[in-house]
Design an enzyme around this catalytic site. Sequence first.
Site, short mmCIF file in Angstrom:
data_model
loop_
_atom_site.label_atom_id
_atom_site.label_comp_id
_atom_site.label_asym_id
_atom_site.label_seq_id
_atom_site.Cartn_x
_atom_site.Cartn_y
_atom_site.Cartn_z
N ASP A 27 0.85 -1.19 0.00
CA ASP A 27 0.00 0.00 0.00
C ASP A 27 0.88 1.25 0.00
O ASP A 27 1.70 1.42 0.90
CB ASP A 27 -0.88 -0.05 1.26
CG ASP A 27 -1.73 1.21 1.42
OD1 ASP A 27 -1.93 1.91 0.42
OD2 ASP A 27 -2.18 1.47 2.55
N ASN A 29 -0.46 4.48 -0.23
CA ASN A 29 -1.13 5.73 0.18
C ASN A 29 -1.89 5.62 1.50
O ASN A 29 -2.81 6.39 1.76
CB ASN A 29 -2.07 6.21 -0.94
CG ASN A 29 -3.20 5.23 -1.18
OD1 ASN A 29 -3.18 4.11 -0.63
ND2 ASN A 29 -4.17 5.61 -1.98
N ASP A 31 -4.12 3.84 2.81
CA ASP A 31 -5.55 3.58 3.00
C ASP A 31 -5.82 2.13 3.40
O ASP A 31 -6.97 1.69 3.49
CB ASP A 31 -6.35 3.95 1.74
CG ASP A 31 -5.99 3.10 0.54
OD1 ASP A 31 -5.08 2.23 0.67
OD2 ASP A 31 -6.58 3.28 -0.54
N ASP A 35 -1.90 -1.17 -3.70
CA ASP A 35 -2.20 -0.43 -4.94
C ASP A 35 -1.07 -0.56 -5.96
O ASP A 35 -0.05 -1.20 -5.69
CB ASP A 35 -2.48 1.05 -4.60
CG ASP A 35 -1.43 1.62 -3.68
OD1 ASP A 35 -0.25 1.36 -3.92
OD2 ASP A 35 -1.80 2.30 -2.69
N ASP A 104 -5.65 -9.94 -15.12
CA ASP A 104 -6.75 -10.85 -14.88
C ASP A 104 -7.92 -10.36 -15.73
O ASP A 104 -8.22 -9.17 -15.74
CB ASP A 104 -7.12 -10.79 -13.39
CG ASP A 104 -7.57 -12.12 -12.85
OD1 ASP A 104 -8.43 -12.74 -13.49
OD2 ASP A 104 -7.08 -12.52 -11.78
N ASP A 206 -10.45 -15.66 -16.06
CA ASP A 206 -11.19 -16.16 -14.90
C ASP A 206 -12.24 -17.18 -15.33
O ASP A 206 -12.90 -17.01 -16.36
CB ASP A 206 -11.88 -14.95 -14.25
CG ASP A 206 -12.46 -15.24 -12.88
OD1 ASP A 206 -11.67 -15.47 -11.95
OD2 ASP A 206 -13.70 -15.22 -12.74
N GLU A 269 -8.18 -20.14 -16.21
CA GLU A 269 -8.46 -20.73 -14.90
C GLU A 269 -9.50 -21.82 -15.11
O GLU A 269 -10.66 -21.52 -15.48
CB GLU A 269 -9.00 -19.69 -13.91
CG GLU A 269 -9.19 -20.30 -12.52
CD GLU A 269 -10.26 -19.62 -11.67
OE1 GLU A 269 -10.21 -19.77 -10.45
OE2 GLU A 269 -11.16 -18.96 -12.22
N HIS A 330 -5.24 -17.19 -4.67
CA HIS A 330 -6.05 -16.42 -3.72
C HIS A 330 -7.36 -17.12 -3.35
O HIS A 330 -8.14 -16.58 -2.57
CB HIS A 330 -6.35 -15.04 -4.32
CG HIS A 330 -7.15 -15.13 -5.58
ND1 HIS A 330 -6.65 -15.71 -6.73
CD2 HIS A 330 -8.41 -14.77 -5.87
CE1 HIS A 330 -7.58 -15.69 -7.66
NE2 HIS A 330 -8.66 -15.12 -7.17
N ASP A 331 -7.62 -18.29 -3.93
CA ASP A 331 -8.85 -19.03 -3.62
C ASP A 331 -8.57 -20.28 -2.78
O ASP A 331 -9.52 -21.00 -2.45
CB ASP A 331 -9.55 -19.48 -4.91
CG ASP A 331 -9.99 -18.30 -5.77
OD1 ASP A 331 -10.39 -17.27 -5.20
OD2 ASP A 331 -9.92 -18.42 -7.00
C1 GLC Z 1 -12.39 -17.15 -9.85
C2 GLC Z 1 -11.56 -16.26 -8.97
C3 GLC Z 1 -12.25 -16.09 -7.67
C4 GLC Z 1 -13.58 -15.42 -7.92
C5 GLC Z 1 -14.40 -16.22 -8.93
C6 GLC Z 1 -15.54 -15.43 -9.45
O1 GLC Z 1 -12.47 -18.44 -9.37
O2 GLC Z 1 -10.26 -16.79 -8.84
O3 GLC Z 1 -11.51 -15.35 -6.75
O4 GLC Z 1 -14.29 -15.30 -6.74
O5 GLC Z 1 -13.64 -16.58 -10.05
O6 GLC Z 1 -15.08 -14.42 -10.30
#
Ligand code: GLC
Length: 534
Positions: A27, A29, A31, A35, A104, A206, A269, A330-331
């Site tokens: 980050d 700034n 907040d 970023d 992404d 995605d 993905e 991240h999932d």
């Molecule tokens: C993908 C992303 C996930 C998101 C989902 C809906 O699986 O990696 O984080 O919640 O798509 O867009």
Amino acid sequence: MDQTQQPKHLWWQKGIIYQIYPRSFMDSNADGVGDIQGIITKLDYLQWLGIQAIWVSPVYPSPMADFGYDIADYTGIHPLFGSLKDFDALLKQVHGRGMKLILDLVPNHSSDQHPWFLESRSSRDNPKRDWYLWHDPGKDGGPPNNWLSVFGGSGWEWDETTSQYYYHAFLKEQPDLNWRNPEVQQAMLDAMRFWMDRGVDGFRVDVMWHMVKDNQWRNNPPNPDYKPHMATYEKLTPAYSTDQPEVHEIVGMMRRLMDEYEDRLIIGEIYLPIHKLVTYYGINNQGAHLPFNFQLIALPWNARQISSTIDQYEGALPANGWPNWVLGNHDQSRIASRVGKSQARVAAMLLLTLRGTPTIYYGDEIGMHDVAIPEEEVQDPQGLNMPGLNLSRDPFRTPMQWDDSLNAAFTTGKPWLRLAEDYKRNNVQAQKDDAESMLTLYRRLIELRNTEPALHIGNYIPVYTENDLLAFIREADKRFLVVLNLSHAPGYFTPTDVEIHGRILLSTCADRQLNEVQGKITLNGDEGLLIELF
Ligand code: GLC
């Protein structure tokens, strides 16, 4: 086929991809949310680490119902992350370092606040009505069919204004676009072109396997393997709502667009079993360059299962289809939490020595683990919508740990998500010059992978092992043997089908002597060895 005989290897075949979850990286700034300027200040670190490409999770304007995976403008930057000017500066800085930037793209659904959807829902005869998936109620007056939302409940949302349902595979704030509509196709390809013209090197697309749905809207069959602790979505097998044959035409369309530019990359993905996953390479490799391979996330941490899956994957790849491996994102629960600290080191060696492009999730290189988030601080809609099932993804999205100062130097404000309590010990600064740290291990592995052709483009040769060991050879101008002990107990590796004489180049156990080995090899518990064969 001898993979080293391919005429030319491209950056995304030779190099390593690093995923940044921008809210949590740096980050600039105060907040409390990471970023773009923050990312810029950390490019020297990424270059030092030795990675080739950065994939940044969505930074587009978004109401943030799903933290950016609900896009309200496909060609802008959310002010939380910066501006288009900041973005251009990032791109320039990345390219200036010889690195690449992957965006992404979330084409399956937009935000319900996207002007397209606002128009679409405004009336049945709006020109954009057919851009989304609208349906009359089913015979019983309820939803048109039994499709479920990944985030809980029905996939159909009733809309009062026009008295129809719309379909959303994820949140109701994420209506699915109608990819059978040529105008939708054109609009999304235009958005892709916007970024490619700016110089972006590729997209991670995605939920690629969700993009096209059955045109007869048939009910999904029940999933015989469903158990009550699972997400409600798992009750059904998404046979008609995902992975439809026509999706390959869409992927092909995206690929043709990318091919108009030089040296660009399209990653998909896709959470599917191997035999289905590999169809996303497309006929004659005219589909995605890299359909993400999540086997190392999906499989139990078991040497037999992993080694047979590697062989299965290698065997299923189409001719000239380039493999890839992912250990975290991240999932998914972080690797250090899934397999433990010591095995996470073995996992790093596996990821970075296998044949195929590795993707590293930010923070895994310092051994970050899942962080328990108190109930009242949960932010992730997947967690909030299905309480009690432990499905929140917040624990794997906590701020990057840079040093031992306030908030690990991620922010001087209040971080959007709490940090790991151990950040004072566990951070980039502390691990940088520590010969025994995870970061040092990652850096050494990356360095070896980047410098040795056998490791980045060489052949993969499986080696038979017993018990909890996993072994293979990578071969080009040199030959390397990788032997991994996936258990905590010491073990012996007595090869039956290869002659072993070589030198240990790297061990995941810092105190191991890097000596010559011949014949039988003894391994510590939780040890992985990278051996150069003579
Ligand atoms: C993908 C992303 C996930 C998101 C989902 C809906 O699986 O990696 O984080 O919640 O798509 O867009």
